[in-house]
Design an enzyme around this catalytic site. Structure first.
Site, short mmCIF file in Angstrom:
data_model
loop_
_atom_site.label_atom_id
_atom_site.label_comp_id
_atom_site.label_asym_id
_atom_site.label_seq_id
_atom_site.Cartn_x
_atom_site.Cartn_y
_atom_site.Cartn_z
N HIS A 19 0.84 -1.21 0.00
CA HIS A 19 0.00 0.00 0.00
C HIS A 19 0.88 1.26 0.00
CE1 HIS A 19 -3.04 -2.70 2.26
NE2 HIS A 19 -3.60 -2.44 1.10
N LYS A 43 -16.66 -7.08 5.96
CA LYS A 43 -15.39 -7.56 6.53
C LYS A 43 -15.39 -7.37 8.04
CE LYS A 43 -12.10 -7.15 2.71
NZ LYS A 43 -10.83 -6.58 2.22
N ARG A 92 -2.05 -5.50 -8.49
CA ARG A 92 -0.87 -6.31 -8.19
C ARG A 92 -0.64 -7.40 -9.22
NH1 ARG A 92 -3.10 -8.04 -2.67
NH2 ARG A 92 -4.91 -7.82 -4.02
N SER A 130 -3.16 -8.00 3.04
CA SER A 130 -3.24 -7.83 4.49
C SER A 130 -3.58 -9.14 5.20
CB SER A 130 -4.28 -6.75 4.83
OG SER A 130 -3.91 -5.54 4.26
N1 COA Z 1 -0.38 -4.08 -1.32
C1 COA Z 1 -0.77 -5.03 -0.48
N2 COA Z 1 -2.05 -5.45 -0.39
C2 COA Z 1 -2.95 -4.89 -1.20
C3 COA Z 1 -2.61 -3.89 -2.13
C4 COA Z 1 -1.25 -3.48 -2.17
N3 COA Z 1 -0.82 -2.55 -3.01
N4 COA Z 1 -3.71 -3.53 -2.79
C5 COA Z 1 -4.72 -4.27 -2.31
N5 COA Z 1 -4.26 -5.10 -1.35
C6 COA Z 1 -5.00 -6.11 -0.59
C7 COA Z 1 -5.56 -5.55 0.68
O1 COA Z 1 -4.60 -5.65 1.71
C8 COA Z 1 -6.75 -6.43 0.92
O2 COA Z 1 -6.31 -7.62 1.52
P1 COA Z 1 -7.26 -8.54 2.41
O3 COA Z 1 -8.54 -8.76 1.66
O4 COA Z 1 -6.42 -9.74 2.56
O5 COA Z 1 -7.48 -7.83 3.72
C9 COA Z 1 -7.23 -6.78 -0.48
O6 COA Z 1 -6.13 -6.54 -1.34
C10 COA Z 1 -8.41 -5.94 -0.87
O7 COA Z 1 -8.00 -4.65 -1.06
P2 COA Z 1 -8.60 -3.31 -0.49
O8 COA Z 1 -7.85 -2.23 -1.21
O9 COA Z 1 -8.56 -3.22 0.98
O10 COA Z 1 -10.00 -3.31 -1.06
P3 COA Z 1 -11.33 -3.79 -0.47
O11 COA Z 1 -11.83 -4.75 -1.46
O12 COA Z 1 -11.30 -4.21 0.94
O13 COA Z 1 -12.12 -2.42 -0.49
C11 COA Z 1 -13.30 -0.57 -1.49
C12 COA Z 1 -12.58 -1.90 -1.67
C13 COA Z 1 -13.18 -0.03 -0.10
C14 COA Z 1 -12.63 0.38 -2.43
C15 COA Z 1 -14.75 -0.80 -1.90
O14 COA Z 1 -15.30 -1.83 -1.14
C16 COA Z 1 -15.60 0.45 -1.72
O15 COA Z 1 -15.48 1.35 -2.50
N6 COA Z 1 -16.43 0.47 -0.67
C17 COA Z 1 -17.31 1.59 -0.40
C18 COA Z 1 -18.75 1.30 -0.80
C19 COA Z 1 -18.93 1.53 -2.26
O16 COA Z 1 -18.78 2.60 -2.78
N7 COA Z 1 -19.33 0.45 -2.94
C20 COA Z 1 -19.54 0.46 -4.35
C21 COA Z 1 -18.28 0.14 -5.06
S1 COA Z 1 -18.55 -0.06 -6.80
#
Ligand code: COA
Length: 161
Positions: A19, A43, A92, A130
């Site tokens: 990140h 989550k 990634r 993560s």
């Molecule tokens: N390095 C390491 N890990 C990374 C990474 C990086 N560069 N990029 C992503 N990851 C990992 C994260 O650690 C996470 O790991 P985990 O699932 O093991 O905990 C996983 O990839 C998911 O990534 P994350 O960036 O945390 O995305 P998410 O899927 O949890 O969240 C949101 C995505 C928050 C952007 C999305 O759910 C959102 O926009 N929510 C708000 C509600 C909304 O608007 N919804 C409509 C969307 S169309």
């Protein structure tokens, strides 16, 4: 000249070096980067949103154009409120693509003026997420290559080591 603000959303449970690599790349592209912690009801995070925010604030303290925030609700609505024209997501590997494609097209449908920009972290972080960090930390494995020092310490404390 118009200031360009970008939001970088995620769960950050916890923030990893992958990140931080994405954040560093974003700092040289945009005037202001808001790292925003999503409160995702699907989550069950290990760290509270305040703990995640504090870890992030400490981890990005070296960047003058980065702030950290927590948001609930729709991402594009939050981005509009912050006058951000860009959403940053990390890509990634190919396996990230389908989900990110769906997310970015949905966000564009909801708010056409906001563009998603994908940044690729250094290849040494392509396998990192993560969940992996949390699992390794739960066994007290060495995670110094994956997360900053403050996160290492917070994980040790969380798992009682
Ligand atoms: N390095 C390491 N890990 C990374 C990474 C990086 N560069 N990029 C992503 N990851 C990992 C994260 O650690 C996470 O790991 P985990 O699932 O093991 O905990 C996983 O990839 C998911 O990534 P994350 O960036 O945390 O995305 P998410 O899927 O949890 O969240 C949101 C995505 C928050 C952007 C999305 O759910 C959102 O926009 N929510 C708000 C509600 C909304 O608007 N919804 C409509 C969307 S169309």
């Amino acid at each position: 000249m118009k200031k360009v603000t970008a939001v970088y959303p995620g769960t950050f449970d916890p923030v990893t070096n992958g990140h931080l690599d994405v954040i560093e790349r974003a700092t040289s592209l945009f005037d202001e980067v808001i790292v925003c912690i999503a409160v995702n009801s699907l989550k069950s995070p290990l760290f509270s949103k305040e703990e995640r925010k504090n870890m992030l604030i400490e981890s990005v303290s070296g960047f003058s154009n980065v702030t950290v925030d927590i948001f609930e609700g729709l991402l594009v609505k939050y981005a509009e409120e912050k006058h951000a024209s860009v959403i940053i997501r990390g890509l990634r590997a190919i396996s990230d693509f389908e989900y990110e494609f769906q997310l970015s097209l949905t966000n564009r449908k909801l708010s056409p003026a906001i563009n998603t920009i994908f940044l690729m972290p250094n290849e040494k972080y392509t396998y990192l997420d993560s969940s992996l960090v949390r699992e390794l930390a739960s066994y007290n494995a060495d995670i110094q290559d994956f997360v900053p020092k403050n996160v290492q310490l917070a994980l040790k404390e969380k798992f009682g080591f």
